[in-house]
Motif scaffolding. Structure first.
Motif, mmCIF file in Angstrom:
data_model
loop_
_atom_site.group_PDB
_atom_site.id
_atom_site.type_symbol
_atom_site.label_atom_id
_atom_site.label_comp_id
_atom_site.label_asym_id
_atom_site.label_seq_id
_atom_site.Cartn_x
_atom_site.Cartn_y
_atom_site.Cartn_z
ATOM 1 N N PHE A 149 -11.538 3.498 38.098
ATOM 2 C CA PHE A 149 -13.023 3.010 37.646
ATOM 3 C C PHE A 149 -14.148 3.821 38.694
ATOM 4 C CE2 PHE A 149 -9.543 -0.001 37.071
ATOM 5 C CZ PHE A 149 -9.938 -0.462 35.669
ATOM 6 N N LEU B 116 -14.536 -5.128 40.414
ATOM 7 C CA LEU B 116 -13.951 -3.653 40.759
ATOM 8 C C LEU B 116 -13.990 -3.689 42.395
ATOM 9 C CD1 LEU B 116 -15.888 -1.536 38.242
ATOM 10 C CD2 LEU B 116 -13.461 -2.019 38.268
ATOM 11 N N ARG B 117 -14.710 -4.332 42.856
ATOM 12 C CA ARG B 117 -14.682 -4.163 44.359
ATOM 13 C C ARG B 117 -13.671 -5.120 45.032
ATOM 14 N NH1 ARG B 117 -21.202 -3.443 44.797
ATOM 15 N NH2 ARG B 117 -21.303 -1.331 44.583
ATOM 16 N N VAL C 241 -17.669 3.620 40.137
ATOM 17 C CA VAL C 241 -18.934 2.893 40.160
ATOM 18 C C VAL C 241 -19.949 3.670 40.730
ATOM 19 C CG1 VAL C 241 -19.870 1.046 41.371
ATOM 20 C CG2 VAL C 241 -17.298 0.914 40.412
ATOM 21 N N HIS D 137 -12.363 3.334 42.221
ATOM 22 C CA HIS D 137 -11.427 2.083 42.484
ATOM 23 C C HIS D 137 -10.417 2.335 41.570
ATOM 24 C CE1 HIS D 137 -14.428 -0.132 44.858
ATOM 25 N NE2 HIS D 137 -15.243 0.511 44.091
ATOM 26 N N THR E 284 -14.591 5.319 33.293
ATOM 27 C CA THR E 284 -13.130 4.819 33.354
ATOM 28 C C THR E 284 -12.313 6.011 32.864
ATOM 29 O OG1 THR E 284 -12.983 3.719 31.023
ATOM 30 C CG2 THR E 284 -13.691 2.305 32.950
ATOM 31 N N LEU F 116 -20.763 0.217 36.541
ATOM 32 C CA LEU F 116 -19.653 1.005 36.004
ATOM 33 C C LEU F 116 -20.373 2.242 35.436
ATOM 34 C CD1 LEU F 116 -16.523 1.386 36.031
ATOM 35 C CD2 LEU F 116 -16.508 -0.005 33.839
ATOM 36 N N ARG G 126 -6.199 1.293 39.861
ATOM 37 C CA ARG G 126 -5.137 0.300 39.836
ATOM 38 C C ARG G 126 -3.951 1.048 39.083
ATOM 39 N NH1 ARG G 126 -7.436 -5.030 36.388
ATOM 40 N NH2 ARG G 126 -5.182 -5.477 36.520
#
Length: 247
Positions: free
Chosen positions: A185, A91-92, A187, A169, A197, A194, A171
């Motif tokens: 996501f 994720l990072r 975190v 994060h 979502t 996690l 997308r």
């Protein structure tokens, strides 16, 4: 609709609508603790619901509870077949579009961050990424278009407590001429796990006609760049499989 829950696109802000519904149910006693309800942990999906729905004046909220519960059960089975969750290290690979700490205002009666704020953080993070494409207040004011959320799905993986540090994060997964499919996501920074979502489907809308409309070429090109970046990641987004771009 109460003007306090209207967003910049002129329709109900999901965060405020969820909070309004939450407090309505809370005020009406739909959410409860064992001590607050006669009969201990008896649920609105059980005997109490049956009693309400067979009364002369049925409760519309209670009446819809059972179908929702059944749908959720089927939905969990669908979700369980989705792609494995990414690791925090994966994720990072995506820059965080939002960082924050859990505040006292966000803590609910269970002593952790309420579900409403998971949604809020995801929406704000998604909006932050979309702003980099030029889809901002100026775009809405000068060009008369915006993005409306048509569907979203939240999954909760771990709780967050007061003072916990979080990062979101984001997308962009795919698009069509009029729609965008995204995922955020959330975190838990302190525990490296996690927490949540959020999968989102948005439609590009003419704010004057209040109808879907094709995206202009410059916005589409910016989104395509983000989709290309997302596509280069070596892990698949854990989408539900029940929403997305129609082909």
């Amino acid at each position: 609709m109460n003007v306090e829950i209207i967003d910049r696109n002129g329709y109900g802000d999901p965060d405020r609508v969820h909070r309004s519904a939450y407090h309505l149910l809370l005020d009406q006693g739909r959410f409860f603790t064992p001590a607050a309800r006669p009969g201990g942990m008896k649920s609105i999906y059980g005997a109490e619901r049956t009693q309400r729905t067979t009364a002369a004046d049925p409760d519309p909220i209670a009446r819809t509870a059972a179908p929702v519960c059944g749908f959720a059960h089927r939905y969990r089975r669908i979700v369980s077949m989705a792609t494995d969750l990414p690791t925090v290290a994966q994720l990072r690979e995506i820059p965080a579009t939002l960082t924050a700490e859990v505040t006292e205002r966000e803590i609910d009666a269970n002593g952790h961050m309420n579900v409403v704020y998971y949604l809020r953080h995801g929406i704000v993070a998604a909006d932050a990424l979309l702003r980099t494409t030029g889809l901002d207040d100026r775009y809405r004011a000068e060009r008369g278009f915006g993005l409306f959320t048509t569907e979203h799905h939240l999954r909760y993986h771990s709780e967050l407590r007061l003072g916990d540090s979080l990062a979101v994060h984001t997308r962009v997964l795919e698009r069509s001429a009029k729609a965008v499919h995204m995922m955020t996501f959330l975190v838990d920074q302190g525990r490296d796990r996690l927490a949540n979502t959020l999968e989102i489907l948005l439609v590009h809308v003419d704010l004057h006609e209040r109808r879907s409309a094709p995206m202009p070429h410059d916005l589409a090109a910016e989104l395509d760049e983000l989709i290309t970046v997302s596509g280069k990641l070596e892990w698949a987004a854990p989408v539900t499989g029940v929403m997305g771009i129609r082909r």
